[in-house]
Scaffold this motif. Sequence first.
Motif, mmCIF file in Angstrom:
data_model
loop_
_atom_site.group_PDB
_atom_site.id
_atom_site.type_symbol
_atom_site.label_atom_id
_atom_site.label_comp_id
_atom_site.label_asym_id
_atom_site.label_seq_id
_atom_site.Cartn_x
_atom_site.Cartn_y
_atom_site.Cartn_z
ATOM 1 N N CYS A 1 0.838 -1.201 0.000
ATOM 2 C CA CYS A 1 0.000 0.000 0.000
ATOM 3 C C CYS A 1 0.873 1.251 0.000
ATOM 4 O O CYS A 1 2.003 1.245 0.499
ATOM 5 N N ILE A 2 0.341 2.332 -0.545
ATOM 6 C CA ILE A 2 0.998 3.639 -0.506
ATOM 7 C C ILE A 2 0.037 4.614 0.148
ATOM 8 O O ILE A 2 -1.069 4.845 -0.349
ATOM 9 N N ILE A 3 0.465 5.160 1.279
ATOM 10 C CA ILE A 3 -0.327 6.143 2.023
ATOM 11 C C ILE A 3 0.446 7.458 1.951
ATOM 12 O O ILE A 3 1.541 7.565 2.518
ATOM 13 N N GLU A 4 -0.101 8.441 1.247
ATOM 14 C CA GLU A 4 0.627 9.699 1.082
ATOM 15 C C GLU A 4 0.530 10.564 2.345
ATOM 16 O O GLU A 4 -0.092 10.186 3.337
ATOM 17 N N ASP A 5 1.164 11.743 2.314
ATOM 18 C CA ASP A 5 1.298 12.605 3.494
ATOM 19 C C ASP A 5 -0.067 13.073 4.021
ATOM 20 O O ASP A 5 -1.010 13.280 3.248
ATOM 21 N N PHE A 6 -0.139 13.257 5.351
ATOM 22 C CA PHE A 6 -1.270 13.886 6.051
ATOM 23 C C PHE A 6 -2.575 13.073 5.948
ATOM 24 O O PHE A 6 -3.663 13.628 6.076
ATOM 25 N N VAL A 7 -2.457 11.782 5.732
ATOM 26 C CA VAL A 7 -3.626 10.904 5.692
ATOM 27 C C VAL A 7 -3.978 10.460 7.105
ATOM 28 O O VAL A 7 -3.109 10.308 7.958
ATOM 29 N N HIS A 8 -5.281 10.243 7.344
ATOM 30 C CA HIS A 8 -5.752 9.647 8.599
ATOM 31 C C HIS A 8 -6.505 8.367 8.264
ATOM 32 O O HIS A 8 -7.532 8.406 7.583
ATOM 33 N N ILE A 9 -5.973 7.234 8.723
ATOM 34 C CA ILE A 9 -6.650 5.949 8.621
ATOM 35 C C ILE A 9 -7.306 5.707 9.975
ATOM 36 O O ILE A 9 -6.626 5.484 10.973
ATOM 37 N N SER A 10 -8.633 5.755 10.037
ATOM 38 C CA SER A 10 -9.362 5.717 11.303
ATOM 39 C C SER A 10 -9.388 4.314 11.923
ATOM 40 O O SER A 10 -9.050 3.330 11.251
ATOM 41 N N PRO A 11 -9.803 4.213 13.189
ATOM 42 C CA PRO A 11 -9.857 2.908 13.854
ATOM 43 C C PRO A 11 -10.660 1.876 13.064
ATOM 44 O O PRO A 11 -11.701 2.179 12.483
ATOM 45 N N ASN A 12 -10.111 0.655 13.058
ATOM 46 C CA ASN A 12 -10.753 -0.522 12.460
ATOM 47 C C ASN A 12 -10.953 -0.438 10.946
ATOM 48 O O ASN A 12 -11.655 -1.271 10.372
ATOM 49 N N ALA A 13 -10.358 0.541 10.282
ATOM 50 C CA ALA A 13 -10.380 0.558 8.821
ATOM 51 C C ALA A 13 -9.429 -0.511 8.296
ATOM 52 O O ALA A 13 -8.402 -0.805 8.923
ATOM 53 N N ALA A 14 -9.772 -1.104 7.147
ATOM 54 C CA ALA A 14 -8.958 -2.176 6.573
ATOM 55 C C ALA A 14 -8.670 -1.886 5.108
ATOM 56 O O ALA A 14 -9.590 -1.703 4.316
ATOM 57 N N LEU A 15 -7.382 -1.831 4.776
ATOM 58 C CA LEU A 15 -6.933 -1.644 3.406
ATOM 59 C C LEU A 15 -6.313 -2.935 2.920
ATOM 60 O O LEU A 15 -5.356 -3.445 3.530
ATOM 61 N N ALA A 16 -6.858 -3.509 1.846
ATOM 62 C CA ALA A 16 -6.263 -4.698 1.256
ATOM 63 C C ALA A 16 -4.965 -4.324 0.538
ATOM 64 O O ALA A 16 -4.554 -3.162 0.536
ATOM 65 N N GLY A 17 -4.318 -5.301 -0.088
ATOM 66 C CA GLY A 17 -3.030 -5.061 -0.713
ATOM 67 C C GLY A 17 -3.095 -4.100 -1.883
ATOM 68 O O GLY A 17 -4.112 -3.988 -2.572
#
Length: 199
Positions: free
Chosen positions: A125-141
């Motif tokens: 995965c690529i998460i760019e700057d200033f991102v917020h991934i909130s509780p219990n969120a799920a990102l697949a490959g």
Amino acid sequence: MYLYGASGHGKVIAEIAEENNIAINAFIDQNVLKTEFLEYKVLHGIPDMDADFIISIGNNFTRKKIADSNPTLNFMKLFHPRSIISKKCVINVGTVVMGGVTINPESKIGRHCIINTNSSIDHDCIIEDFVHISPNAALAGDVKVGEGTHIGIGANIIQGIRIGKWCTIGAGAVIIKDVPDGATVVGNPGRIIKIKNNY
């Protein structure tokens, strides 16, 4: 270390620092009425340019504004000791990883991100700057999340999805299609309810 932002998000980050035996010198906050927070002193300006800092504010735009206004500060990164972080991923400065998080191999996390409680970021995965991934969120490959985007609590994103910059993915949304810049997406399956152009 100084924590920039004496609010609810700061409580979580302070505890992560304490769990890592990192000394907190004080909080910094623009609200002059705040003088103490969690038994730490609250300052209203930057006292030591050579110290370590974390921006302890949940709002993505505000974190970007503070970081961009203070490019010479020594921002550190902070990981909860009960997170699972692959040795084969890259995490940049200013990012905080909360308890219960899993980040798998070859993922790349940008600057000043929030990877919140019990969220999951799978391989590549690529998460760019200033991102917020909130509780219990799920990102697949192989998911990409653009700058400043907020992934809501409990959202699910299938593999290979591209999410643009400064998007809002609603709580519990299921994302099965790419999302353009500035979009707000809700529901299962996710649907765009608005797009902002001035992000």
